[in-house]
Design a protein around this motif. Structure first.
Motif, PDB file in Angstrom:
ATOM      1  N   LYS A 103      57.805   2.341  16.319  1.00 45.83           N
ATOM      2  CA  LYS A 103      58.485   1.872  17.516  1.00 45.83           C
ATOM      3  C   LYS A 103      59.912   2.399  17.580  1.00 45.83           C
ATOM      4  O   LYS A 103      60.409   2.786  18.653  1.00 45.83           O
ATOM      5  N   GLN A 114      59.789   6.023  18.693  1.00 42.72           N
ATOM      6  CA  GLN A 114      59.452   6.153  20.094  1.00 42.72           C
ATOM      7  C   GLN A 114      60.651   5.842  20.995  1.00 42.72           C
ATOM      8  O   GLN A 114      60.918   6.560  21.965  1.00 42.72           O
ATOM      9  N   SER A 126      60.773  -1.927  25.483  1.00 45.61           N
ATOM     10  CA  SER A 126      59.982  -2.256  24.295  1.00 45.61           C
ATOM     11  C   SER A 126      58.747  -1.378  24.270  1.00 45.61           C
ATOM     12  O   SER A 126      58.207  -1.028  25.320  1.00 45.61           O
ATOM     13  N   ALA A 127      58.343  -1.021  23.061  1.00 43.47           N
ATOM     14  CA  ALA A 127      57.156  -0.177  22.895  1.00 43.47           C
ATOM     15  C   ALA A 127      55.936  -1.075  22.802  1.00 43.47           C
ATOM     16  O   ALA A 127      55.792  -1.842  21.846  1.00 43.47           O
ATOM     17  N   LEU A 180      52.222  -1.767  22.048  1.00 45.03           N
ATOM     18  CA  LEU A 180      51.141  -1.183  21.263  1.00 45.03           C
ATOM     19  C   LEU A 180      49.797  -1.563  21.875  1.00 45.03           C
ATOM     20  O   LEU A 180      49.667  -2.610  22.505  1.00 45.03           O
TER      21      LEU A 180
END
Length: 305
Positions: free
Chosen positions: A58, A61, A95-96, A98
């Protein structure tokens, strides 16, 4: 059996988390190295290491989207110093997210992915004209036939798991024997049912609340209720005595009481039987060690009459 974590060598239960394609891509991105699954024996990571891998992934990314490149200073932009990186992370509102499949690998309490069922498309005009209940039965038969095999001898269709036992019937083979009484069967299913009925220590019974009859299978109780106590139509009538039955198979059994049909005869005591299983049970109980013969030929049955 315990295995070692690929990163920290902690002993854990095997989970083969690296076989998950989503997690494997994250792991390879973090370590900047391609992992050869075919040549690797350790595909397991502990819970803490999986969380660390996801955390680093994260971070990378977010950094790729927000941190200036190394040559940003040449373009007059702000240099990517540690303080700048930290300020970007602190003030970042992104925010990454998932994939749910990856989250389930890390935290088993995550709600499972609910996949929307694909609607069944009616292709032909005949299928489109069917009522919903009629089409449901038609589609079930269609899918059932798709997974059945055709016997090359009699042309009947059977599931692939039952084809071996059916072919053994044609070849008159009974390779499966009961370990308790030695009774032989042409398929595993019949052998297991025999052991459960005759030799099981715990005999589970199903009782009829109307006539107190007992059965070893729930399906037999349902058939009994339908045939005797449900008041359903009895369309199968005996042409000899006029007695009616709800099941065609029961009518066939009843008709043999009129015709006195004898299909099997004990060559030791000459006792006669209609069904092979009763004949085999008689041989194993009364004459152990004696061979079980085949069905009587037509000329033999004429001699009996």
């Amino acid at each position: 059996m315990s295995v070692e974590c690929r990163i920290c060598d902690t002993e854990i239960d095997p989970n083969c988390v690296l076989k998950n394609r989503f997690f494997l891509e994250m792991y390879q991105d973090v370590i900047c190295k391609w992992v050869n699954l075919t040549g690797s024996s350790n595909l397991n990571l502990c819970q803490s290491c999986m969380i660390e891998v996801i955390g680093f992934y994260k971070f990378k990314q977010i950094s790729r989207r927000n941190v200036p490149k190394a040559n940003a200073a040449d373009d007059g932009e702000q240099e990517a110093t540690p303080k700048v990186l930290q300020s970007l992370l602190d003030g970042c509102k992104e925010s990454a997210a998932l994939p749910p499949e990856v989250l389930q690998w890390v935290d088993p309490h995550v709600e499972p992915v609910v996949r929307i069922k694909r609607k069944i498309q009616r292709k032909t005009a005949e299928e489109k004209a069917m009522a919903p209940e009629e089409y449901k039965k038609y589609y079930f038969r269609k899918m059932w036939d798709k997974h059945r095999q055709v016997c090359t001898i009699c042309g009947k269709k059977f599931p692939s798991k039952q084809m071996e036992g059916h072919m053994n019937k044609h070849k008159k083979l009974e390779p499966y024997s009961c370990t308790h009484c030695g009774m032989t069967f042409h398929c595993k299913l019949n052998m297991r049912g025999h052991i459960q009925r005759m030799h099981s220590e715990v005999q589970k019974t199903f009782s009829c609340q109307i006539c107190d009859s007992t059965f070893r299978k729930s399906v037999n109780l349902r058939n009994h209720m339908r045939a005797l106590h449900s008041g359903d139509r009895r369309d199968f009538v005996c042409t000899i005595c006029g007695k009616a039955f709800a099941w065609k198979s029961v009518l066939k059994v009843h008709q043999k009481t009129h015709t006195r049909e004898v299909a099997y005869r004990c060559h030791v005591c000459s006792q006669e039987f209609v069904y092979r299983q009763l004949y085999k049970l008689h041989m194993h109980k009364k004459h152990p060690g004696q061979p079980v013969l085949d069905k009587l030929q037509k000329k033999d049955t004429e001699e009996l009459s």
